[in-house]
Scaffold this active site. Structure first.
Site, short mmCIF file in Angstrom:
data_model
loop_
_atom_site.label_atom_id
_atom_site.label_comp_id
_atom_site.label_asym_id
_atom_site.label_seq_id
_atom_site.Cartn_x
_atom_site.Cartn_y
_atom_site.Cartn_z
N HIS A 1 -8.57 7.90 2.89
CA HIS A 1 -7.94 9.23 2.84
C HIS A 1 -8.97 10.31 2.60
CE1 HIS A 1 -7.80 7.47 -1.21
NE2 HIS A 1 -7.93 8.70 -1.69
N HIS B 1 -3.49 0.98 8.49
CA HIS B 1 -4.18 0.75 7.22
C HIS B 1 -5.66 0.53 7.47
CE1 HIS B 1 -4.52 -0.28 2.97
NE2 HIS B 1 -5.49 -1.08 3.39
N HIS C 1 -6.45 2.98 0.72
CA HIS C 1 -6.17 3.30 2.14
C HIS C 1 -6.98 4.56 2.41
CE1 HIS C 1 -2.84 3.72 5.44
NE2 HIS C 1 -3.74 4.67 5.68
N CYS D 1 0.86 -1.20 0.00
CA CYS D 1 0.00 0.00 0.00
C CYS D 1 0.88 1.24 0.00
CB CYS D 1 -0.91 -0.02 1.22
SG CYS D 1 -1.78 1.53 1.48
N HIS E 1 -9.34 14.21 1.28
CA HIS E 1 -8.70 15.33 0.59
C HIS E 1 -9.10 16.63 1.28
CE1 HIS E 1 -7.59 13.19 -3.27
NE2 HIS E 1 -8.51 12.36 -2.81
N ASP F 1 -0.58 16.33 -1.64
CA ASP F 1 -0.90 15.45 -2.75
C ASP F 1 0.16 15.64 -3.85
OD1 ASP F 1 -3.82 14.02 -3.83
OD2 ASP F 1 -2.22 14.42 -5.27
N ASN G 1 -13.25 10.48 -2.06
CA ASN G 1 -13.59 9.83 -3.33
C ASN G 1 -13.89 8.37 -3.03
OD1 ASN G 1 -13.22 12.05 -5.03
ND2 ASN G 1 -11.02 11.71 -5.13
P1 5GP Z 1 -8.05 9.25 -4.72
O1 5GP Z 1 -8.20 9.60 -6.17
O2 5GP Z 1 -7.82 7.77 -4.49
O3 5GP Z 1 -9.15 9.82 -3.87
O4 5GP Z 1 -6.77 10.03 -4.23
C1 5GP Z 1 -5.48 9.51 -4.20
C2 5GP Z 1 -4.57 10.70 -4.26
O5 5GP Z 1 -3.28 10.26 -3.89
C3 5GP Z 1 -4.44 11.31 -5.66
O6 5GP Z 1 -4.90 12.67 -5.63
C4 5GP Z 1 -2.95 11.20 -5.99
O7 5GP Z 1 -2.44 12.33 -6.64
C5 5GP Z 1 -2.32 10.98 -4.61
N1 5GP Z 1 -1.12 10.17 -4.63
C6 5GP Z 1 -0.97 8.95 -5.24
N2 5GP Z 1 0.26 8.48 -5.02
C7 5GP Z 1 0.91 9.40 -4.26
C8 5GP Z 1 2.23 9.46 -3.71
O8 5GP Z 1 3.07 8.57 -3.87
N3 5GP Z 1 2.54 10.55 -2.98
C9 5GP Z 1 1.65 11.57 -2.76
N4 5GP Z 1 2.06 12.60 -2.03
N5 5GP Z 1 0.39 11.53 -3.25
C10 5GP Z 1 0.03 10.47 -4.00
ZN ZN Z 2 -2.29 1.36 3.66
#
Ligand code: 5GP
Ligand code: ZN
Length: 111
Positions: free
Chosen positions: A99, A45, A97, A3, A101, A29, A86
């Protein structure tokens, strides 16, 4: 478990951490969609929101209060901010995992 956010928690992958306490970590992000765009995640996690159950309600509440606390300390967010979970493919969820925003730093459009 493979993860990416667990790796960020354990500092195996570098990130710009802007807040950390016993239970949560918040970092920028990597692909921001607003001038201020961070992710708040539990250190342990936890699966995404669609798999959350009643016993996780305290965790979700703490997560939102953590976002609020971070936002209160950011000058650029005093005029407003947005919190987003999301959930699933149509919402563009890419990481499994939990999260949250936190976005701001400009007048945000609604979709
Ligand atoms: P989701 O689209 O799943 O709600 O958001 C995942 C977010 O994680 C995305 O906005 C993406 O840019 C961010 N993200 C993915 N991989 C990484 C990473 O390795 N480092 C950081 N800082 N952000 C990440
Ligand atoms: Zn995780």
């Amino acid at each position: 478990m493979d993860c990416i956010f667990c790796k960020i928690v354990h500092k195996e992958i570098a990130s710009e951490i802007i807040y950390e306490d016993k239970n949560f970590i918040a970092f920028k992000d990597i692909n921001p969609i607003a001038p201020f765009h961070i992710l708040i995640i539990p250190k342990e996690h936890v699966p995404p929101l669609d798999q959350i159950e009643l016993h996780d309600k305290e965790l979700i509440g703490e997560m939102i209060l953590t976002a609020k606390k971070i936002a209160e300390n950011q000058a650029t967010l005093q005029s407003g901010y947005r919190l987003i979970f999301n959930v699933g493919r149509d919402a563009g969820q890419t990481v499994d995992h939990l999260h949250l925003h936190l976005l701001g730093g400009k007048k945000l459009l609604w979709l």
